[in-house]
Design a protein around this motif. Sequence first.
Motif, PDB file in Angstrom:
ATOM      1  N   LEU A   1      -5.396   5.787  -0.115  1.00 25.45           N
ATOM      2  CA  LEU A   1      -5.801   4.430  -0.384  1.00 25.45           C
ATOM      3  C   LEU A   1      -4.871   3.518  -0.613  1.00 25.45           C
ATOM      4  N   ALA A   2      -3.734   4.137  -1.406  1.00 25.63           N
ATOM      5  CA  ALA A   2      -2.492   3.377  -1.663  1.00 25.63           C
ATOM      6  C   ALA A   2      -1.930   2.815  -0.369  1.00 25.63           C
ATOM      7  N   ASN A   3      -1.606   3.924   0.554  1.00 25.47           N
ATOM      8  CA  ASN A   3      -1.068   3.681   1.592  1.00 25.47           C
ATOM      9  C   ASN A   3      -1.846   2.453   2.647  1.00 25.47           C
ATOM     10  N   GLY A   4      -3.190   2.737   2.740  1.00 25.30           N
ATOM     11  CA  GLY A   4      -3.896   1.624   3.501  1.00 25.30           C
ATOM     12  C   GLY A   4      -3.837   0.379   2.841  1.00 25.30           C
ATOM     13  N   MET A   5      -4.108   0.240   1.721  1.00 22.90           N
ATOM     14  CA  MET A   5      -4.094  -0.855   1.066  1.00 22.90           C
ATOM     15  C   MET A   5      -2.541  -1.647   0.970  1.00 22.90           C
ATOM     16  N   ASP A   6      -1.415  -0.840   1.077  1.00 20.29           N
ATOM     17  CA  ASP A   6      -0.304  -1.592   1.268  1.00 20.29           C
ATOM     18  C   ASP A   6      -0.153  -2.186   2.709  1.00 20.29           C
ATOM     19  N   THR A   7      -0.386  -1.204   3.714  1.00 18.25           N
ATOM     20  CA  THR A   7      -0.385  -1.835   4.993  1.00 18.25           C
ATOM     21  C   THR A   7      -1.103  -2.837   5.306  1.00 18.25           C
ATOM     22  N   VAL A   8      -2.268  -3.132   4.662  1.00 20.89           N
ATOM     23  CA  VAL A   8      -2.967  -4.451   5.160  1.00 20.89           C
ATOM     24  C   VAL A   8      -2.761  -5.436   4.313  1.00 20.89           C
ATOM     25  N   LEU A   9      -2.302  -5.279   3.131  1.00 19.61           N
ATOM     26  CA  LEU A   9      -1.939  -6.347   2.325  1.00 19.61           C
ATOM     27  C   LEU A   9      -0.681  -6.945   2.628  1.00 19.61           C
ATOM     28  N   LYS A  10       0.395  -5.870   3.071  1.00 14.46           N
ATOM     29  CA  LYS A  10       1.681  -6.564   3.823  1.00 14.46           C
ATOM     30  C   LYS A  10       1.305  -7.239   5.184  1.00 14.46           C
ATOM     31  N   LYS A  11       0.347  -6.660   5.778  1.00 15.03           N
ATOM     32  CA  LYS A  11       0.130  -7.558   7.010  1.00 15.03           C
ATOM     33  C   LYS A  11      -0.462  -8.745   6.948  1.00 15.03           C
ATOM     34  N   ASN A  12      -1.257  -8.986   5.790  1.00 13.61           N
ATOM     35  CA  ASN A  12      -1.683 -10.378   5.410  1.00 13.61           C
ATOM     36  C   ASN A  12      -0.747 -11.105   4.720  1.00 13.61           C
ATOM     37  N   GLY A  13       0.311 -10.811   4.276  1.00 13.69           N
ATOM     38  CA  GLY A  13       1.353 -11.648   3.645  1.00 13.69           C
ATOM     39  C   GLY A  13       1.062 -11.732   2.175  1.00 13.69           C
ATOM     40  N   VAL A  14       0.460 -10.886   1.628  1.00 20.12           N
ATOM     41  CA  VAL A  14      -0.093 -10.703   0.210  1.00 20.12           C
ATOM     42  C   VAL A  14       1.231 -10.335  -0.691  1.00 20.12           C
ATOM     43  N   VAL A  15       1.555 -11.066  -1.583  1.00 19.41           N
ATOM     44  CA  VAL A  15       2.479 -10.714  -2.864  1.00 19.41           C
ATOM     45  C   VAL A  15       1.904  -9.682  -3.590  1.00 19.41           C
ATOM     46  N   PHE A  16       2.362  -8.477  -3.730  1.00 17.50           N
ATOM     47  CA  PHE A  16       1.577  -7.302  -4.577  1.00 17.50           C
ATOM     48  C   PHE A  16       2.539  -6.325  -4.905  1.00 17.50           C
ATOM     49  N   THR A  17       2.121  -5.687  -5.940  1.00 16.09           N
ATOM     50  CA  THR A  17       2.701  -4.203  -6.105  1.00 16.09           C
ATOM     51  C   THR A  17       1.589  -3.223  -6.570  1.00 16.09           C
ATOM     52  N   ILE A  18       1.640  -1.989  -5.974  1.00 17.87           N
ATOM     53  CA  ILE A  18       0.821  -0.913  -6.377  1.00 17.87           C
ATOM     54  C   ILE A  18       1.487   0.146  -7.171  1.00 17.87           C
ATOM     55  N   ASN A  19       0.885   0.410  -8.380  1.00 15.83           N
ATOM     56  CA  ASN A  19       1.240   1.524  -9.134  1.00 15.83           C
ATOM     57  C   ASN A  19       0.439   2.780  -9.061  1.00 15.83           C
ATOM     58  N   LYS A  20       0.650   3.961  -9.114  1.00 14.35           N
ATOM     59  CA  LYS A  20      -0.207   4.881  -9.209  1.00 14.35           C
ATOM     60  C   LYS A  20       0.436   6.260  -9.631  1.00 14.35           C
ATOM     61  N   VAL A  21      -0.647   7.144 -10.282  1.00 17.01           N
ATOM     62  CA  VAL A  21      -0.101   8.373 -10.747  1.00 17.01           C
ATOM     63  C   VAL A  21      -1.466   9.257 -10.661  1.00 17.01           C
ATOM     64  N   GLY A  22      -1.161  10.316  -9.680  1.00 14.36           N
ATOM     65  CA  GLY A  22      -2.375  10.975  -9.657  1.00 14.36           C
ATOM     66  C   GLY A  22      -3.656  10.195  -9.003  1.00 14.36           C
TER      67      GLY A  22
END
Length: 428
Positions: free
Chosen positions: A334-355
Amino acid sequence: MLYQRSSQLFADAEKVIPGGVNSPVRAFKSVGGTPIFVKSAKGAYLYDEDGNKLIDYINSWGPMILGHAFEPVVEAVVNRAKLGTSFGMPTELETKIAELAVNMVPGIDKIRFVNSGTEACMSAIRLARGFTKRDKIIKFAGCYHGHSDSFLIQAGSGAVTFGSPNSPGVTTGTAKDTLLAYYNDLESVNTLIAANEASIAAIIVEPVAGNMGCIPPQKGFLEGLRKMCSENGILLIFDEVMTGFRLAKGGVQELYNIQADIVTFGKVIGGGLPVGAFAARAEIMNHLAPLGPVYQAGTLSGNPLAMAAGLAMLENLSNDKEVFKRLEEKTNYLANGMDTVLKKNGVVFTINKVGSMISVHFDANPVIDFKTAANGDNATFKKFFHGLLKEGIYIAPSAYETWFITDALTYEDLDFTINAIDKVSKEF
Ligand SMILES: *Cc1c(COP(=O)(O)O)cnc(C)c1O
């Protein structure tokens, strides 16, 4: 999607329940709109009162780690209910779940069951105070330990969303015994310890923070706390109400190989019924009544329905060697997919995750504590929340919350979610 019936039910509820909800985080105050009323849930999906099906990323704020209406838990509760629902007398079931919990979690000899995470944390600091004969505690800004008086000092998600970090009704006398440090900032802890020599009973911390989004401990933070506690006669309390039985069989203590003195539990340990617990080595737990002087009690504590649900949940987590790995893989996907589409759409973001905990913050900078979490753009979050809802995806109605990945989620669900994020974030 239509929410006519939910809106009506909410209007009815508001007349007889303050704000229409029995816990403030359920209200849609920070995102606008009215809360969705649930009719039922199964696996990864919620079915609401208007007939909509939603993919659920809240999962009762954590407990439903194996999905809603998980068959072994439902069966255990139904079977147990037929034998009587409460006795106020001991049952064998309580020993069984206690034995299993003590086996799963490192460094604990004894555990006591209560009815919520709030009660667990409240009792844990009373025990720490009784054991050390000291009054003060240190907590971290943005960490949530339930709604008992001592903890309503910069208390993360719910309290922050509603702008009442110091709630009226908490006396100044109580507040003065709660010292405030900053997450991932050992220096702030050091300063408090130096200024309050031999009067600090405990440091309580979410070892992976989850109530200001998901914030992992930086390298050395938990180790540093452990060292300071040991050197100063302070008990280290890991509040694992969110992380316990979620990030590993033995929680964060196992994940990062650090031993706390007292550990608190809630959420997953009850399998969706109202359960909390606190645990420690025997030397500490023996201070509790009836063995010791520290009083703690509960008419419904160790309730047979709740214990049956919790036991079924822990047994399933304990017997499934791959479950935490599967959960982490789904989260990474999910994190990788979200990272890809948000970047593609020029969104400013940070994803944090553990487990199986993940959060997205609409800010470019690393989110490492409450201050950096508060920098997120709430206007973008609102669009994100309502956009996803329209697509049939339910995330927490607050930018300060973690998403909880469940084992019931399929990769089709995750792809569906990633596509929805793509669609929604195009329109930011
Ligand atoms: C949810 C939570 C609590 C409070 O538990 P309740 O069951 O809501 O009282 C305490 N600590 C942490 C870390 C939590 O996430």
